[in-house]
Design an enzyme around this catalytic site. Structure first.
Site, PDB file in Angstrom:
ATOM      1  N   GLY A   1       1.055  -2.093   0.171  1.00 42.98           N
ATOM      2  CA  GLY A   1       1.438  -2.023   1.575  1.00 42.98           C
ATOM      3  C   GLY A   1       0.834  -0.842   2.311  1.00 42.98           C
ATOM      4  N   SER A   2       1.614  -0.264   3.227  1.00 45.08           N
ATOM      5  CA  SER A   2       1.083   0.715   4.176  1.00 45.08           C
ATOM      6  C   SER A   2       0.615   2.018   3.550  1.00 45.08           C
ATOM      7  CB  SER A   2       2.137   1.016   5.250  1.00 45.08           C
ATOM      8  OG  SER A   2       2.365  -0.113   6.052  1.00 45.08           O
ATOM      9  N   VAL A   3       0.989   2.314   2.316  1.00 45.06           N
ATOM     10  CA  VAL A   3       0.480   3.535   1.688  1.00 45.06           C
ATOM     11  C   VAL A   3      -1.025   3.444   1.450  1.00 45.06           C
ATOM     12  CG1 VAL A   3       2.665   4.224   0.608  1.00 45.06           C
ATOM     13  CG2 VAL A   3       1.144   2.637  -0.584  1.00 45.06           C
TER      14      VAL A   3
END
Length: 569
Positions: free
Chosen positions: A303-305
């Site tokens: 995801g956003s990491v």
């Protein structure tokens, strides 16, 4: 005149021997002589010709070659604190054919062994045709001596070693376990089995006909202990990370979680905690889920990491710089029949703003504007889709699809961390490139004698710029504010990922993540936190995983005596 005449006595003449009497005498003498000859011959045969054979047969009934057990090598943390040690134990065995049938003796033996008399009797009957059966494995020497003091015929002892793990559940998945024969079955115990096992020795002993030891004669081969394994783990940090992770999992009623902490200068794993866990010293009733080292074996969509890593490719392209502004209005967009959304309409955002607000729209527009597939290339340079190289059994490579006929929606999804899978360890290793002037450090579970050579992945200028941008995203007024560490400058990124199932993405089932670096002025640690399916009111990475990072990183920096650095004004 002769004497006979003078004495007037006439001498008696012996009767003449009969022919039969002389024959019997000769036969007796001959028999005696033949018997003496045969006896002498037999003595010569036994003492000269048959001596080696008879000596060997006698030795086979009295001399034995017994093994000398070798203790398994110790596993320690980087500071020499024991994490796995072998302790002496005694195994009791019996020759069922020699155990008396006396009911009193069997009752006393059963009580000393801590087992019902009926069970002991049934086992003796089951092995009645054999000469060996185990009574109890791996007893303490004191408990075994209580049984031996009964002096029950046919009961014997054998010295062995048993593995003990002082840290218990805190390091269970990393170290693994050994079986009853002290052979590695999981984790590092399995990975380094030949090195840790050692080599058993041999000794010659004299035993009586019942197999009881009479005397030690000689050592034929000395036992060689196994090698000592020094891990990169710092036991202090490991305990602290496990405590904070366990607390967070319980607080959010989560299915589990992972914390991975790397040394930003060497890539060494300083802490690796998993939930759920188990006690390797008492495996009764353990949860099978706790056996897996999720940090290395399990993979997930990050995801956003991943956005800072994708942003590195965008900035390296030369098509955009830090001041580039992207219009993310109206907060959603359609690509290939898919709708991509932000939490709300953020309007115009700079590159720093895109990371701070975690805008999927901003990342998608930037990636789709690139001329070349730079994002997959930089992901591969950062180690995604390949083995981390730790040697841990079952470590996952994750998945990094080849860019063959990808659709626009696939390119966009890749920029915000969907469409690929990675382990928590791979993610932490990738972030070392941001902390180490663009060079990724391969992770190591063993203490390294010197820092390894880094793998160039990101240009130094871009890595430095991203570190500052990520620092701006971890401020008291941002969504990642709960990751702030008092006294230290922190850079990081939150992530909230929907979990998949056979039918696709699940509704209201998430993984909460935070990946961070501290302190920014001189990075010392890289930490990744993943909480699996928090079921409370909070599920965003900034609300669930970020506070764990703050506590873990803050405690670690203080334990490592890292001085506070000046925060941005």
């Amino acid at each position: 005149m002769s004497t006979e005449v003078r004495s007037g006595v006439t001498p008696r003449r012996p009767p003449p021997m009969s022919p039969m009497g002389g024959l019997r005498y000769g036969i007796v003498v001959a028999v005696v002589l033949i018997g003496l000859g045969l006896l002498a011959g037999r003595i010569v045969t036994l003492h000269v010709f048959d001596r080696p054979f008879l000596q060997g047969q006698g030795d086979a009934r009295t001399l034995r070659t017994d093994p000398l057990p070798s203790h398994r090598g110790m596993i320690t943390d980087r500071n020499g604190e024991p994490l796995a040690i072998s302790t002496p134990v005694v195994t009791l065995w019996a020759n069922p054919q020699d155990v008396p049938e006396d009911s009193i003796q069997r009752l006393m033996l059963a009580r000393a062994l801590g087992m019902p008399l009926d069970d002991l009797t049934a086992r003796l009957e089951r092995y009645a045709s054999r000469e060996f059966m185990y009574l109890r494995r791996q007893l303490t020497p004191a408990a075994a001596q209580q049984v031996l003091d009964l002096r029950v015929p046919g009961v014997y002892a054998q010295n062995e070693y048993k593995r003990y793990y002082p840290a218990g559940e805190v390091t269970a998945q990393l170290l693994g376990v050994t079986n009853v024969d002290d052979k590695g079955q999981e984790g590092l115990e399995l990975a380094y089995q030949p090195y840790l096992a050692g080599t058993p020795g041999q000794r010659r002993v004299l035993k009586d006909r019942r197999g009881r030891l009479v005397r030690d004669l000689e050592v034929l081969r000395e036992a060689k202990p196994g090698g000592q394994l020094t891990l990169s783990i710092d036991q202090r940090l490991q305990y602290m990370a496990y405590r904070e992770l366990k607390t967070a999992v319980a607080e959010h009623d989560a299915d589990g979680g992972v914390v991975v902490m790397l040394d930003a200068r060497t890539g060494e794993v300083l802490a690796m905690a998993n939930q759920p866990s188990y006690n390797p010293n008492n495996r009764a009733g353990l949860d099978p889920r706790g056996l897996r080292n999720q940090a290395i074996v399990d993979v997930f969509e990050p995801g956003s990491v991943m956005k800072p890593l994708a942003m590195a490719a965008i900035m390296e392209s030369g098509q955009f710089d830090r001041d580039t502004v992207v219009d993310t209005s109206p907060g959603w967009m359609r690509i290939d029949r898919f709708t991509i959304r932000d939490i709300r309409n953020y309007g115009e955002l700079s590159l720093a703003g895109i990371l701070e607000k975690s805008s999927n729209i901003g990342m998608s527009k930037l990636v789709l504007a690139l001329d070349d597939p730079l994002v997959p290339d930089i992901y591969r340079r950062l180690g995604f889709g390949e083995s981390p190289g730790t040697g841990f059994p079952g470590e996952s490579t994750g998945s990094m699809p080849a860019p063959v006929r990808w659709s626009s929606s696939q390119w966009a999804a890749l920029s915000y961390g969907y469409g690929l899978s990675a382990s928590a360890l791979q993610l932490a290793s990738a972030y070392t490139a941001l902390a180490n002037s663009g060079e990724r450090l391969p992770p190591s579970l063993l203490r390294l004698p010197e820092p390894p050579a880094g793998v160039p992945a990101i240009t130094p200028d871009v890595a430095h710029d991203l570190l500052r941008i990520m620092e701006e995203a971890v401020q008291p007024d941002t969504g990642a504010r709960r990751a702030v560490v008092p006294g230290y400058r922190v850079a990081g990124k939150t992530g909230t990922v929907r979990k998949t199932a056979a039918q696709g993405y699940q509704e209201n089932v998430y993984r909460s993540l935070f990946a961070g670096i501290a302190p920014v002025s001189d990075p010392r640690i890289v930490t990744v936190v993943m909480i699996d399916h928090p079921k409370g009111d909070a599920f965003y990475g900034g609300a669930v995983a970020a506070p764990v990072f703050s506590r873990v990183a803050g405690n670690a920096l203080r334990l490592l005596d890292v001085p506070p650095d000046q925060r941005l004004q």
